[in-house]
Design a protein around this motif. Structure first.
Motif, PDB file in Angstrom:
ATOM      1  N   MET A   1       0.856  -1.203   0.000  1.00 43.54           N
ATOM      2  CA  MET A   1       0.000   0.000   0.000  1.00 43.54           C
ATOM      3  C   MET A   1       0.888   1.248   0.000  1.00 43.54           C
ATOM      4  SD  MET A   1      -3.079   1.008   2.661  1.00 43.54           S
ATOM      5  CE  MET A   1      -3.971  -0.479   2.253  1.00 43.54           C
ATOM      6  N   THR A   2       0.569   2.227  -0.814  1.00 42.04           N
ATOM      7  CA  THR A   2       1.391   3.411  -0.958  1.00 42.04           C
ATOM      8  C   THR A   2       1.236   4.338   0.241  1.00 42.04           C
ATOM      9  OG1 THR A   2      -0.333   4.662  -2.086  1.00 42.04           O
ATOM     10  CG2 THR A   2       1.074   3.268  -3.451  1.00 42.04           C
ATOM     11  N   SER A   3       2.204   5.265   0.383  1.00 50.12           N
ATOM     12  CA  SER A   3       2.120   6.243   1.473  1.00 50.12           C
ATOM     13  C   SER A   3       0.893   7.119   1.329  1.00 50.12           C
ATOM     14  CB  SER A   3       3.388   7.106   1.494  1.00 50.12           C
ATOM     15  OG  SER A   3       3.541   7.799   0.266  1.00 50.12           O
ATOM     16  N   SER A   4       0.487   7.371   0.082  1.00 50.27           N
ATOM     17  CA  SER A   4      -0.719   8.159  -0.158  1.00 50.27           C
ATOM     18  C   SER A   4      -1.951   7.432   0.371  1.00 50.27           C
ATOM     19  CB  SER A   4      -0.866   8.432  -1.663  1.00 50.27           C
ATOM     20  OG  SER A   4      -2.059   9.131  -1.931  1.00 50.27           O
ATOM     21  N   ALA A   5      -2.000   6.106   0.144  1.00 56.98           N
ATOM     22  CA  ALA A   5      -3.133   5.331   0.637  1.00 56.98           C
ATOM     23  C   ALA A   5      -3.140   5.281   2.160  1.00 56.98           C
ATOM     24  CB  ALA A   5      -3.091   3.921   0.054  1.00 56.98           C
ATOM     25  N   VAL A   6      -1.952   5.172   2.766  1.00 56.38           N
ATOM     26  CA  VAL A   6      -1.871   5.186   4.231  1.00 56.38           C
ATOM     27  C   VAL A   6      -2.383   6.512   4.777  1.00 56.38           C
ATOM     28  CG1 VAL A   6      -0.288   5.168   6.195  1.00 56.38           C
ATOM     29  CG2 VAL A   6       0.016   3.523   4.327  1.00 56.38           C
ATOM     30  N   GLY A   8      -4.510   8.492   3.321  1.00 55.44           N
ATOM     31  CA  GLY A   8      -5.959   8.486   3.148  1.00 55.44           C
ATOM     32  C   GLY A   8      -6.654   7.655   4.202  1.00 55.44           C
ATOM     33  N   GLY A   9      -6.031   6.526   4.588  1.00 56.79           N
ATOM     34  CA  GLY A   9      -6.607   5.682   5.623  1.00 56.79           C
ATOM     35  C   GLY A   9      -6.645   6.365   6.979  1.00 56.79           C
ATOM     36  N   LEU A  10      -5.587   7.092   7.315  1.00 53.44           N
ATOM     37  CA  LEU A  10      -5.552   7.818   8.592  1.00 53.44           C
ATOM     38  C   LEU A  10      -6.617   8.916   8.623  1.00 53.44           C
ATOM     39  CD1 LEU A  10      -1.683   8.115   9.148  1.00 53.44           C
ATOM     40  CD2 LEU A  10      -3.297   6.607  10.329  1.00 53.44           C
ATOM     41  N   VAL A 230     -13.747  14.010   0.933  1.00 55.89           N
ATOM     42  CA  VAL A 230     -13.371  14.391  -0.430  1.00 55.89           C
ATOM     43  C   VAL A 230     -11.853  14.344  -0.578  1.00 55.89           C
ATOM     44  CG1 VAL A 230     -13.389  16.244  -2.136  1.00 55.89           C
ATOM     45  CG2 VAL A 230     -15.445  15.782  -0.779  1.00 55.89           C
ATOM     46  N   ALA A 231     -11.130  14.825   0.450  1.00 54.86           N
ATOM     47  CA  ALA A 231      -9.669  14.797   0.398  1.00 54.86           C
ATOM     48  C   ALA A 231      -9.145  13.364   0.392  1.00 54.86           C
ATOM     49  CB  ALA A 231      -9.097  15.571   1.584  1.00 54.86           C
ATOM     50  N   ALA A 232      -9.734  12.489   1.217  1.00 51.63           N
ATOM     51  CA  ALA A 232      -9.273  11.102   1.294  1.00 51.63           C
ATOM     52  C   ALA A 232      -9.512  10.358  -0.004  1.00 51.63           C
ATOM     53  CB  ALA A 232      -9.977  10.384   2.450  1.00 51.63           C
ATOM     54  N   LEU A 233     -10.588  10.699  -0.713  1.00 45.95           N
ATOM     55  CA  LEU A 233     -10.928   9.997  -1.947  1.00 45.95           C
ATOM     56  C   LEU A 233      -9.938  10.280  -3.075  1.00 45.95           C
ATOM     57  CD1 LEU A 233     -14.810  10.296  -1.893  1.00 45.95           C
ATOM     58  CD2 LEU A 233     -13.474   8.178  -1.838  1.00 45.95           C
ATOM     59  N   ARG A 234      -9.041  11.228  -2.870  1.00 43.69           N
ATOM     60  CA  ARG A 234      -7.988  11.430  -3.856  1.00 43.69           C
ATOM     61  C   ARG A 234      -6.876  10.394  -3.688  1.00 43.69           C
ATOM     62  NH1 ARG A 234      -8.190  17.244  -2.402  1.00 43.69           N
ATOM     63  NH2 ARG A 234      -9.800  18.195  -3.703  1.00 43.69           N
ATOM     64  N   SER A 235      -6.854   9.707  -2.533  1.00 43.14           N
ATOM     65  CA  SER A 235      -5.784   8.760  -2.236  1.00 43.14           C
ATOM     66  C   SER A 235      -6.252   7.313  -2.230  1.00 43.14           C
ATOM     67  CB  SER A 235      -5.167   9.079  -0.855  1.00 43.14           C
ATOM     68  OG  SER A 235      -4.693  10.408  -0.803  1.00 43.14           O
ATOM     69  N   LEU A 241     -12.359   3.408   1.369  1.00 50.90           N
ATOM     70  CA  LEU A 241     -12.702   4.392   2.396  1.00 50.90           C
ATOM     71  C   LEU A 241     -13.851   3.883   3.254  1.00 50.90           C
ATOM     72  CD1 LEU A 241     -12.534   7.244   3.645  1.00 50.90           C
ATOM     73  CD2 LEU A 241     -14.121   8.002   1.874  1.00 50.90           C
ATOM     74  N   SER A 242     -14.883   3.324   2.612  1.00 49.04           N
ATOM     75  CA  SER A 242     -16.024   2.801   3.358  1.00 49.04           C
ATOM     76  C   SER A 242     -15.594   1.668   4.282  1.00 49.04           C
ATOM     77  CB  SER A 242     -17.105   2.297   2.390  1.00 49.04           C
ATOM     78  OG  SER A 242     -17.624   3.348   1.622  1.00 49.04           O
ATOM     79  N   ALA A 243     -14.674   0.831   3.815  1.00 47.43           N
ATOM     80  CA  ALA A 243     -14.207  -0.276   4.643  1.00 47.43           C
ATOM     81  C   ALA A 243     -13.508   0.231   5.899  1.00 47.43           C
ATOM     82  CB  ALA A 243     -13.266  -1.170   3.832  1.00 47.43           C
ATOM     83  N   ILE A 244     -12.659   1.245   5.747  1.00 45.93           N
ATOM     84  CA  ILE A 244     -11.963   1.801   6.910  1.00 45.93           C
ATOM     85  C   ILE A 244     -12.956   2.454   7.863  1.00 45.93           C
ATOM     86  CG2 ILE A 244     -10.244   3.501   7.656  1.00 45.93           C
ATOM     87  CD1 ILE A 244      -8.858   3.040   4.933  1.00 45.93           C
ATOM     88  N   LEU A 245     -13.978   3.086   7.305  1.00 41.94           N
ATOM     89  CA  LEU A 245     -14.981   3.752   8.143  1.00 41.94           C
ATOM     90  C   LEU A 245     -15.795   2.765   8.973  1.00 41.94           C
ATOM     91  CD1 LEU A 245     -16.376   6.563   5.785  1.00 41.94           C
ATOM     92  CD2 LEU A 245     -14.796   6.803   7.707  1.00 41.94           C
ATOM     93  N   GLU A 246     -15.643   1.470   8.702  1.00 37.21           N
ATOM     94  CA  GLU A 246     -16.405   0.485   9.457  1.00 37.21           C
ATOM     95  C   GLU A 246     -15.972   0.396  10.918  1.00 37.21           C
ATOM     96  OE1 GLU A 246     -16.247  -3.035   7.099  1.00 37.21           O
ATOM     97  OE2 GLU A 246     -17.792  -2.319   5.743  1.00 37.21           O
ATOM     98  N   ILE A 247     -14.866   1.035  11.253  1.00 38.33           N
ATOM     99  CA  ILE A 247     -14.504   1.127  12.667  1.00 38.33           C
ATOM    100  C   ILE A 247     -15.554   1.923  13.448  1.00 38.33           C
ATOM    101  CG2 ILE A 247     -13.173   3.262  12.566  1.00 38.33           C
ATOM    102  CD1 ILE A 247     -11.135   1.964  14.450  1.00 38.33           C
ATOM    103  N   GLN A 248     -16.453   2.592  12.698  1.00 42.36           N
ATOM    104  CA  GLN A 248     -17.548   3.305  13.354  1.00 42.36           C
ATOM    105  C   GLN A 248     -18.362   2.391  14.257  1.00 42.36           C
ATOM    106  OE1 GLN A 248     -19.775   6.507  10.963  1.00 42.36           O
ATOM    107  NE2 GLN A 248     -18.858   5.265   9.369  1.00 42.36           N
TER     108      GLN A 248
END
Length: 302
Positions: A1-6, A8-10, A230-235, A241-248
């Motif tokens: 996974m790229t640094s950009s994706a990391v 975006g995940g954070l 919107v910013a995260a969706l660039r990465s 993104l939805s998968a990471i948001l499942e920590i909700q």
């Protein structure tokens, strides 16, 4: 996974906290006020703040430069489904326990993956199909007595999940062709404000200063959360993104227990585990996101 994706995940992890808190605020207010009253105030506030921020970040260029979009039809459709998602989740939070709504929020990752195929030309492989089936199985754990237990709140939660998934995919599409973050926040909120304001005179109730403050707190959390999305969706992709948001789910169970005295039954935890696994199946498929094209570049109309 790229640094950009990391990165975006954070950002997505921060968003999960903001959105869970804003959802709790809506659930609290939904017991006293209608959807048009809450969202007319909150979306109107967001529109004004977005305009002020856009003007400040684009001095001398005018608001038109900040709010123009090269994807007008995609932006219009995203605005429409945002209204649909707002209304769906409002009635779901009003009628269902907090943690139950999560299962539908979690399914938005799978819906986003499916919708990415016709809109973004992302491939739908066996992993996506497996995630879909696992997520659907997780949803069925909400209804141990059968489908007769499905209520209006569950239908509205499904409406919210589909609407939010389509909104994320469209945001991802727009982000591929332009970097107008302000426009992606402004137009969906403007559409929501207009729709809610039309119905507002028929449902308005006097509000205490405390409740008005809560609406503004919700507005601020929602504004920051959507801006960061919107910013995260660039990465990262919409379904990642939805998968990471499942920590909700963790935040929603905690908030539901502490704020609303709601304790999920065993089926909710089993279903949530299945939905979370389905989301992370999609996350493992994540590929580096393509860079945004110049504003004039377009693949699809609007």
């Amino acid at each position: 996974m790229t640094s950009s994706a990391v990165r975006g995940g954070l950002v997505a992890l921060v968003v999960s906290v903001l959105l869970s808190t804003s959802d709790a605020t809506v659930k609290f207010l939904s017991g006293s006020y209608s959807a048009p009253q809450i969202f007319a105030i909150s979306c109107g506030f967001t529109v004004v703040v977005t305009l002020l921020l856009a003007a400040r970040r684009n001095p001398g260029r005018g608001l038109g430069a900040a709010l123009v979009t090269s994807c007008p039809w995609a932006m219009a459709l995203r605005s429409l489904v945002t209204v649909m998602a707002l209304l769906g989740y409002f009635f779901a939070f009003r009628d269902l326990p907090f943690a139950e709504v999560y299962l539908f929020i979690g399914m938005s990752a799978v819906f986003a993956a499916l919708l990415s195929w016709p809109i973004l030309r992302d491939p739908v492989g066996p992993a996506t199909v497996a995630a879909l089936l696992l997520g659907i199985a997780g949803i069925f754990w909400l209804f141990p007595t059968g489908l007769s237990a499905i209520s209006f709140g569950h239908v509205m939660a499904l409406t919210g999940a589909v609407g939010s998934a389509l909104s994320l995919v469209l945001s991802r599409y727009i982000s591929r062709h332009e970097r107008a973050t302000a426009a992606q926040v402004f137009y969906p909120n403007l559409a929501s404000f207009v729709v809610m304001a039309v119905a507002l005179p028929a449902v308005w109730l006097p509000m205490s200063l405390g409740d008005l403050a809560l609406v503004l707190v919700y507005s601020g959390l929602f504004l920051v959360g959507r801006w960061l999305i919107v910013a995260a969706l660039r990465s990262i992709s919409a379904h990642a993104l939805s998968a990471i948001l499942e920590i909700q789910f963790v935040w929603m169970v905690a908030i539901g227990a502490l704020w609303f005295d709601e304790w999920p039954h065993r089926g909710v935890f089993i279903g949530a585990a299945m939905v979370i696994v389905s989301g992370f199946i999609l996350l493992l498929r994540e590929r580096p996101a393509p860079a945004a094209a110049p504003r004039a570049a377009r693949v699809l109309p609007g």
